[in-house]
Design a protein around this motif. Structure first.
Motif, mmCIF file in Angstrom:
data_model
loop_
_atom_site.group_PDB
_atom_site.id
_atom_site.type_symbol
_atom_site.label_atom_id
_atom_site.label_comp_id
_atom_site.label_asym_id
_atom_site.label_seq_id
_atom_site.Cartn_x
_atom_site.Cartn_y
_atom_site.Cartn_z
ATOM 1 N N LEU A 19 40.457 40.919 45.512
ATOM 2 C CA LEU A 19 40.207 42.125 44.728
ATOM 3 C C LEU A 19 39.805 43.315 45.598
ATOM 4 O O LEU A 19 39.762 44.448 45.119
ATOM 5 N N TYR A 42 35.653 43.409 37.964
ATOM 6 C CA TYR A 42 37.011 43.107 37.509
ATOM 7 C C TYR A 42 36.974 42.576 36.086
ATOM 8 O O TYR A 42 37.769 42.994 35.228
ATOM 9 N N TRP A 43 36.053 41.669 35.834
ATOM 10 C CA TRP A 43 35.928 41.109 34.487
ATOM 11 C C TRP A 43 35.593 42.204 33.478
ATOM 12 O O TRP A 43 36.214 42.296 32.421
ATOM 13 N N SER A 44 34.627 43.065 33.803
ATOM 14 C CA SER A 44 34.189 44.090 32.848
ATOM 15 C C SER A 44 35.273 45.119 32.569
ATOM 16 O O SER A 44 35.344 45.677 31.470
ATOM 17 N N LYS A 45 36.115 45.383 33.557
ATOM 18 C CA LYS A 45 37.191 46.357 33.368
ATOM 19 C C LYS A 45 38.318 45.800 32.511
ATOM 20 O O LYS A 45 39.184 46.547 32.046
ATOM 21 N N ASN A 46 38.324 44.495 32.297
ATOM 22 C CA ASN A 46 39.377 43.877 31.512
ATOM 23 C C ASN A 46 38.954 43.471 30.110
ATOM 24 O O ASN A 46 39.798 43.105 29.303
ATOM 25 N N TYR A 55 32.474 38.538 24.730
ATOM 26 C CA TYR A 55 33.470 38.241 25.762
ATOM 27 C C TYR A 55 32.881 37.419 26.901
ATOM 28 O O TYR A 55 33.609 36.677 27.567
ATOM 29 N N THR A 110 34.563 33.926 27.915
ATOM 30 C CA THR A 110 34.937 33.628 29.299
ATOM 31 C C THR A 110 34.348 32.298 29.740
ATOM 32 O O THR A 110 35.023 31.494 30.401
ATOM 33 N N LYS A 143 43.162 34.830 37.287
ATOM 34 C CA LYS A 143 43.499 36.161 36.772
ATOM 35 C C LYS A 143 43.626 36.124 35.256
ATOM 36 O O LYS A 143 43.137 37.021 34.555
ATOM 37 N N LYS A 144 44.250 35.094 34.745
ATOM 38 C CA LYS A 144 44.407 34.962 33.297
ATOM 39 C C LYS A 144 43.065 34.691 32.631
ATOM 40 O O LYS A 144 42.750 35.242 31.573
ATOM 41 N N LEU A 193 40.168 35.672 33.504
ATOM 42 C CA LEU A 193 39.246 36.811 33.550
ATOM 43 C C LEU A 193 39.817 38.105 32.999
ATOM 44 O O LEU A 193 39.084 39.095 32.895
ATOM 45 N N SER A 194 41.098 38.142 32.659
ATOM 46 C CA SER A 194 41.653 39.447 32.315
ATOM 47 C C SER A 194 42.509 39.495 31.059
ATOM 48 O O SER A 194 42.959 40.564 30.677
#
Length: 351
Positions: free
Chosen positions: A52, A219-223, A320, A324, A344-345, A347-348
Protein backbone atom coordinates in the motif's frame (compact mmCIF):
# COMPACT_ATOMS: atom_id res chain seq x y z
CA UNK A 1 11.95 6.23 27.21
CA UNK A 2 8.72 7.13 25.48
CA UNK A 3 5.98 7.92 27.92
CA UNK A 4 2.50 6.78 27.04
CA UNK A 5 -0.69 6.48 28.97
CA UNK A 6 -3.88 4.50 28.70
CA UNK A 7 -7.04 4.94 30.69
CA UNK A 8 -7.77 1.86 32.75
CA UNK A 9 -11.25 0.91 33.81
CA UNK A 10 -12.93 -2.42 34.51
CA UNK A 11 -16.02 -1.12 32.78
CA UNK A 12 -14.14 -0.34 29.57
CA UNK A 13 -13.04 -3.53 27.87
CA UNK A 14 -11.28 -1.41 25.27
CA UNK A 15 -8.65 -0.41 27.81
CA UNK A 16 -7.66 -3.55 29.71
CA UNK A 17 -4.86 -3.46 32.24
CA UNK A 18 -1.35 -4.02 30.95
CA UNK A 19 -1.19 -7.48 32.51
CA UNK A 20 -4.56 -8.84 31.40
CA UNK A 21 -4.42 -9.58 27.67
CA UNK A 22 -2.23 -9.47 24.64
CA UNK A 23 -4.05 -8.03 21.58
CA UNK A 24 -4.58 -11.58 20.28
CA UNK A 25 -5.89 -12.84 23.62
CA UNK A 26 -8.02 -9.71 24.00
CA UNK A 27 -9.65 -10.37 20.65
CA UNK A 28 -10.22 -14.06 21.42
CA UNK A 29 -11.88 -13.13 24.71
CA UNK A 30 -14.39 -11.04 22.75
CA UNK A 31 -14.87 -13.55 19.92
CA UNK A 32 -14.57 -16.99 21.55
CA UNK A 33 -15.38 -18.83 18.31
CA UNK A 34 -11.80 -18.27 17.21
CA UNK A 35 -9.37 -20.68 18.80
CA UNK A 36 -5.69 -20.15 19.49
CA UNK A 37 -4.77 -22.77 16.89
CA UNK A 38 -6.66 -21.13 14.07
CA UNK A 39 -4.82 -18.19 12.53
CA UNK A 40 -4.30 -16.87 9.04
CA UNK A 41 -0.66 -16.44 8.02
CA UNK A 42 0.15 -12.86 9.03
CA UNK A 43 2.92 -12.68 6.43
CA UNK A 44 0.38 -12.31 3.60
CA UNK A 45 -1.32 -9.41 5.34
CA UNK A 46 2.06 -7.81 6.09
CA UNK A 47 3.00 -7.97 2.40
CA UNK A 48 -0.37 -6.49 1.45
CA UNK A 49 0.15 -3.61 3.92
CA UNK A 50 3.63 -2.98 2.51
CA UNK A 51 2.21 -2.93 -1.02
CA UNK A 52 0.00 0.00 0.00
CA UNK A 53 3.03 2.32 0.29
CA UNK A 54 3.24 4.98 -2.48
CA UNK A 55 5.33 4.13 -5.52
CA UNK A 56 8.54 5.99 -6.31
CA UNK A 57 6.94 7.95 -9.14
CA UNK A 58 4.14 9.13 -6.84
CA UNK A 59 6.66 10.35 -4.28
CA UNK A 60 8.70 12.07 -6.98
CA UNK A 61 5.66 13.92 -8.31
CA UNK A 62 4.64 14.90 -4.78
CA UNK A 63 8.11 16.30 -4.05
CA UNK A 64 8.02 18.27 -7.31
CA UNK A 65 4.66 19.74 -6.30
CA UNK A 66 6.02 20.72 -2.88
CA UNK A 67 9.00 22.42 -4.54
CA UNK A 68 6.77 24.28 -7.01
CA UNK A 69 4.41 25.59 -4.33
CA UNK A 70 7.22 26.48 -1.91
CA UNK A 71 9.15 28.40 -4.56
CA UNK A 72 6.03 30.34 -5.60
CA UNK A 73 5.34 31.34 -1.98
CA UNK A 74 8.94 32.28 -1.18
CA UNK A 75 9.24 34.39 -4.31
CA UNK A 76 5.95 36.15 -3.71
CA UNK A 77 6.64 37.05 -0.05
CA UNK A 78 10.41 37.53 -0.36
CA UNK A 79 10.61 41.23 0.56
CA UNK A 80 7.70 41.50 2.95
CA UNK A 81 9.01 39.56 5.99
CA UNK A 82 5.65 37.85 6.44
CA UNK A 83 6.41 34.26 5.56
CA UNK A 84 8.75 32.55 8.03
CA UNK A 85 9.02 29.15 6.35
CA UNK A 86 7.12 26.46 4.48
CA UNK A 87 7.24 22.85 5.68
CA UNK A 88 5.49 19.57 4.98
CA UNK A 89 3.82 17.32 7.52
CA UNK A 90 1.05 14.74 7.42
CA UNK A 91 1.24 11.25 5.96
CA UNK A 92 3.55 12.41 3.14
CA UNK A 93 6.28 13.09 5.69
CA UNK A 94 5.23 10.47 8.22
CA UNK A 95 5.56 7.41 5.94
CA UNK A 96 1.91 6.46 6.34
CA UNK A 97 0.62 7.49 2.90
CA UNK A 98 -1.30 5.07 0.70
CA UNK A 99 -0.62 4.57 -2.99
CA UNK A 100 -3.18 6.20 -5.30
CA UNK A 101 -4.68 7.97 -2.28
CA UNK A 102 -1.78 10.20 -1.28
CA UNK A 103 -2.01 13.88 -0.53
CA UNK A 104 0.53 16.44 0.61
CA UNK A 105 0.04 18.56 3.72
CA UNK A 106 2.00 21.80 3.84
CA UNK A 107 2.24 24.45 6.56
CA UNK A 108 2.90 28.10 5.74
CA UNK A 109 4.18 29.78 8.92
CA UNK A 110 3.11 33.42 9.06
CA UNK A 111 5.05 35.88 11.25
CA UNK A 112 2.60 38.78 11.03
CA UNK A 113 -0.72 38.81 12.85
CA UNK A 114 -2.77 36.00 14.35
CA UNK A 115 -5.18 33.42 12.94
CA UNK A 116 -7.51 33.23 11.21
CA UNK A 117 -5.36 34.59 8.36
CA UNK A 118 -8.16 35.49 5.97
CA UNK A 119 -6.17 38.19 4.18
CA UNK A 120 -3.19 35.94 3.50
CA UNK A 121 -5.37 32.96 2.57
CA UNK A 122 -7.05 35.08 -0.11
CA UNK A 123 -3.70 36.41 -1.32
CA UNK A 124 -2.17 32.93 -1.53
CA UNK A 125 -5.32 31.68 -3.22
CA UNK A 126 -4.89 34.20 -6.02
CA UNK A 127 -1.20 33.33 -6.29
CA UNK A 128 -1.79 29.59 -6.57
CA UNK A 129 -4.55 30.00 -9.13
CA UNK A 130 -2.48 32.34 -11.29
CA UNK A 131 0.76 30.35 -11.20
CA UNK A 132 -0.40 26.75 -11.01
CA UNK A 133 -3.64 27.20 -13.01
CA UNK A 134 -5.73 25.10 -10.64
CA UNK A 135 -9.10 25.41 -8.98
CA UNK A 136 -8.96 25.86 -5.22
CA UNK A 137 -11.18 25.52 -2.19
CA UNK A 138 -10.55 27.48 1.00
CA UNK A 139 -11.67 27.68 4.61
CA UNK A 140 -10.52 29.36 7.84
CA UNK A 141 -7.31 27.30 7.97
CA UNK A 142 -6.01 27.42 4.40
CA UNK A 143 -6.70 26.23 0.89
CA UNK A 144 -6.94 22.94 -0.95
CA UNK A 145 -6.22 22.01 -4.56
CA UNK A 146 -4.88 19.33 -6.87
CA UNK A 147 -1.79 19.95 -8.98
CA UNK A 148 -0.81 17.40 -11.64
CA UNK A 149 -2.56 14.62 -9.78
CA UNK A 150 -1.23 15.49 -6.32
CA UNK A 151 -3.75 16.69 -3.74
CA UNK A 152 -2.42 19.54 -1.61
CA UNK A 153 -3.67 20.85 1.73
CA UNK A 154 -1.96 24.23 2.21
CA UNK A 155 -2.54 25.36 5.79
CA UNK A 156 -1.50 28.61 7.48
CA UNK A 157 -0.08 28.72 10.99
CA UNK A 158 1.19 31.36 13.40
CA UNK A 159 4.98 31.35 13.60
CA UNK A 160 6.33 31.38 17.16
CA UNK A 161 10.03 31.22 16.29
CA UNK A 162 12.39 34.24 16.13
CA UNK A 163 13.47 35.61 12.71
CA UNK A 164 16.90 34.02 13.11
CA UNK A 165 18.18 31.05 15.02
CA UNK A 166 16.48 27.78 15.94
CA UNK A 167 14.10 26.26 13.40
CA UNK A 168 13.26 23.08 15.28
CA UNK A 169 9.64 21.97 15.24
CA UNK A 170 9.76 21.10 18.94
CA UNK A 171 10.64 24.70 19.85
CA UNK A 172 7.77 26.02 17.71
CA UNK A 173 5.48 23.55 19.49
CA UNK A 174 6.62 24.48 22.98
CA UNK A 175 6.17 28.21 22.39
CA UNK A 176 2.84 27.74 20.62
CA UNK A 177 1.47 25.48 23.36
CA UNK A 178 2.49 27.94 26.05
CA UNK A 179 0.59 30.68 24.21
CA UNK A 180 -2.46 28.53 23.52
CA UNK A 181 -2.76 27.67 27.22
CA UNK A 182 -3.50 31.33 27.94
CA UNK A 183 -6.40 31.46 25.48
CA UNK A 184 -10.06 30.74 26.19
CA UNK A 185 -11.18 27.32 24.99
CA UNK A 186 -13.16 28.84 22.11
CA UNK A 187 -9.98 30.34 20.61
CA UNK A 188 -7.63 27.35 20.82
CA UNK A 189 -8.77 25.57 17.69
CA UNK A 190 -7.40 28.42 15.58
CA UNK A 191 -3.88 27.38 16.58
CA UNK A 192 -4.15 23.66 15.89
CA UNK A 193 -1.93 23.94 12.81
CA UNK A 194 0.68 25.86 14.81
CA UNK A 195 1.01 22.78 17.03
CA UNK A 196 1.00 20.12 14.32
CA UNK A 197 4.58 20.33 13.09
CA UNK A 198 5.83 17.81 15.65
CA UNK A 199 3.51 15.13 14.25
CA UNK A 200 6.35 14.18 11.90
CA UNK A 201 8.62 13.58 14.89
CA UNK A 202 5.90 11.53 16.56
CA UNK A 203 5.68 9.12 13.63
CA UNK A 204 9.47 8.97 13.24
CA UNK A 205 9.54 7.41 16.68
CA UNK A 206 7.13 4.70 15.51
CA UNK A 207 8.34 1.49 13.88
CA UNK A 208 7.84 0.35 10.29
CA UNK A 209 5.38 -2.17 11.75
CA UNK A 210 3.38 0.72 13.19
CA UNK A 211 3.43 2.52 9.84
CA UNK A 212 2.20 -0.62 8.06
CA UNK A 213 -0.64 -1.04 10.55
CA UNK A 214 -1.62 2.62 10.11
CA UNK A 215 -1.64 2.21 6.32
CA UNK A 216 -3.81 -0.87 6.64
CA UNK A 217 -6.26 1.01 8.86
CA UNK A 218 -6.37 3.94 6.43
CA UNK A 219 -6.97 1.64 3.47
CA UNK A 220 -9.80 -0.06 5.31
CA UNK A 221 -11.42 3.24 6.36
CA UNK A 222 -11.24 4.65 2.84
CA UNK A 223 -13.17 1.65 1.54
CA UNK A 224 -15.99 1.53 4.05
CA UNK A 225 -19.02 3.52 2.85
CA UNK A 226 -19.08 6.04 5.70
CA UNK A 227 -19.22 9.64 4.51
CA UNK A 228 -18.58 12.95 6.28
CA UNK A 229 -16.25 11.47 8.88
CA UNK A 230 -13.89 14.28 9.85
CA UNK A 231 -10.12 13.65 9.95
CA UNK A 232 -10.47 9.93 9.11
CA UNK A 233 -6.83 9.70 8.04
CA UNK A 234 -5.56 11.00 11.40
CA UNK A 235 -7.98 8.82 13.35
CA UNK A 236 -6.84 5.65 11.59
CA UNK A 237 -3.18 6.63 11.69
CA UNK A 238 -3.19 7.08 15.44
CA UNK A 239 -5.37 4.05 16.13
CA UNK A 240 -2.83 2.08 14.10
CA UNK A 241 0.01 3.51 16.18
CA UNK A 242 -1.79 2.62 19.41
CA UNK A 243 -2.61 -0.92 18.25
CA UNK A 244 1.02 -1.41 17.21
CA UNK A 245 2.20 -0.42 20.70
CA UNK A 246 -0.28 -2.78 22.30
CA UNK A 247 0.89 -5.58 20.02
CA UNK A 248 4.38 -5.19 21.43
CA UNK A 249 7.46 -7.05 20.30
CA UNK A 250 5.63 -9.85 18.47
CA UNK A 251 4.57 -7.38 15.74
CA UNK A 252 1.84 -9.70 14.46
CA UNK A 253 0.02 -7.44 12.01
CA UNK A 254 -3.11 -9.61 11.88
CA UNK A 255 -3.39 -9.59 15.66
CA UNK A 256 -2.78 -5.83 15.69
CA UNK A 257 -5.40 -5.19 13.01
CA UNK A 258 -7.95 -7.29 14.88
CA UNK A 259 -7.23 -5.29 18.00
CA UNK A 260 -7.72 -2.05 16.05
CA UNK A 261 -11.10 -3.21 14.72
CA UNK A 262 -12.12 -4.23 18.23
CA UNK A 263 -11.21 -0.75 19.44
CA UNK A 264 -13.62 0.70 16.88
CA UNK A 265 -16.40 -1.69 17.87
CA UNK A 266 -15.95 -0.67 21.52
CA UNK A 267 -15.22 3.00 20.88
CA UNK A 268 -17.70 4.18 23.51
CA UNK A 269 -15.03 3.37 26.05
CA UNK A 270 -12.07 4.51 23.93
CA UNK A 271 -9.40 6.36 25.86
CA UNK A 272 -6.16 6.92 23.96
CA UNK A 273 -3.55 9.59 24.52
CA UNK A 274 0.22 10.00 24.53
CA UNK A 275 2.39 12.26 26.64
CA UNK A 276 5.40 12.84 24.43
CA UNK A 277 4.66 16.48 23.62
CA UNK A 278 2.60 17.47 26.65
CA UNK A 279 2.02 16.12 30.14
CA UNK A 280 -1.19 14.56 31.42
CA UNK A 281 -1.64 17.57 33.70
CA UNK A 282 -1.87 19.78 30.61
CA UNK A 283 -4.93 17.91 29.36
CA UNK A 284 -8.10 19.67 30.57
CA UNK A 285 -10.13 17.40 32.85
CA UNK A 286 -13.22 17.90 30.67
CA UNK A 287 -11.31 16.43 27.73
CA UNK A 288 -9.57 13.68 29.67
CA UNK A 289 -12.88 12.41 31.04
CA UNK A 290 -14.63 12.47 27.67
CA UNK A 291 -15.48 9.19 25.94
CA UNK A 292 -14.62 8.30 23.30
CA UNK A 293 -11.20 9.91 23.58
CA UNK A 294 -8.54 9.83 20.85
CA UNK A 295 -6.32 12.75 21.68
CA UNK A 296 -4.05 14.38 19.15
CA UNK A 297 -0.50 13.51 20.31
CA UNK A 298 0.55 17.06 19.37
CA UNK A 299 -2.39 18.97 20.84
CA UNK A 300 -3.90 18.30 24.30
CA UNK A 301 -7.04 20.22 23.32
CA UNK A 302 -7.88 18.24 20.19
CA UNK A 303 -9.96 15.11 20.75
CA UNK A 304 -10.52 13.71 17.25
CA UNK A 305 -13.67 11.99 18.43
CA UNK A 306 -15.46 15.21 19.39
CA UNK A 307 -15.10 16.37 15.78
CA UNK A 308 -17.74 13.85 14.80
CA UNK A 309 -21.14 15.48 15.20
CA UNK A 310 -23.36 12.55 14.33
CA UNK A 311 -23.66 9.25 16.21
CA UNK A 312 -24.65 7.66 12.90
CA UNK A 313 -21.03 7.79 11.74
CA UNK A 314 -19.91 5.86 14.81
CA UNK A 315 -22.63 3.29 14.33
CA UNK A 316 -21.59 2.76 10.72
CA UNK A 317 -17.91 2.38 11.65
CA UNK A 318 -18.84 -0.20 14.29
CA UNK A 319 -20.95 -2.04 11.76
CA UNK A 320 -18.16 -2.36 9.20
CA UNK A 321 -15.55 -3.20 11.83
CA UNK A 322 -17.74 -6.12 12.96
CA UNK A 323 -18.30 -7.16 9.36
CA UNK A 324 -14.57 -7.13 8.67
CA UNK A 325 -13.83 -9.27 11.72
CA UNK A 326 -16.50 -11.71 10.58
CA UNK A 327 -14.87 -11.89 7.17
CA UNK A 328 -11.50 -12.61 8.72
CA UNK A 329 -13.09 -15.39 10.80
CA UNK A 330 -14.63 -16.88 7.67
CA UNK A 331 -11.37 -16.63 5.77
CA UNK A 332 -9.58 -18.44 8.58
CA UNK A 333 -11.96 -21.35 8.32
CA UNK A 334 -11.65 -21.37 4.53
CA UNK A 335 -7.87 -21.14 4.71
CA UNK A 336 -7.70 -24.32 6.76
CA UNK A 337 -9.76 -25.99 4.06
CA UNK A 338 -7.07 -25.15 1.50
CA UNK A 339 -8.54 -21.96 0.01
CA UNK A 340 -6.46 -18.86 -0.77
CA UNK A 341 -6.87 -15.52 1.01
CA UNK A 342 -7.75 -12.31 -0.86
CA UNK A 343 -6.96 -9.48 1.55
CA UNK A 344 -7.94 -6.77 -0.90
CA UNK A 345 -11.42 -8.24 -1.15
CA UNK A 346 -11.69 -8.72 2.59
CA UNK A 347 -10.82 -5.10 3.31
CA UNK A 348 -12.36 -3.21 0.43
CA UNK A 349 -15.59 -4.75 -0.89
CA UNK A 350 -18.55 -3.64 1.19
CA UNK A 351 -22.20 -3.57 0.24
Amino acid sequence: MISRKSCHSRERIFAPSETSYSPRQFYISLVPSIGENMALPAGQLRKFAQSLAPKRQEMKEARQTVHKVTLALQTHFRRRHILSRVTTFGSFRKKTSITNMMDVDMIVYISKGYPPFYEFINEIDELIQSQLFVNTRKDDFGLYFTYKGTKVDLLLAKNFLPPKGCRKAIVQHEKALEYVKSLPASERDKYSTSLSGVSVGFEKQRSSFSHSLSRLAKYWSKNVPVSNLRSPSCIMEYLGAWAAEKEGSSQDILSGFRYLLTMIINLDGMCVYWTEYYSVTEIPSSILSHRPLLLDPCNPYNNFMTLQNNEQYFQQMRKYARKTLQRIDEEERSYFKGKSVDWKKILSVFE
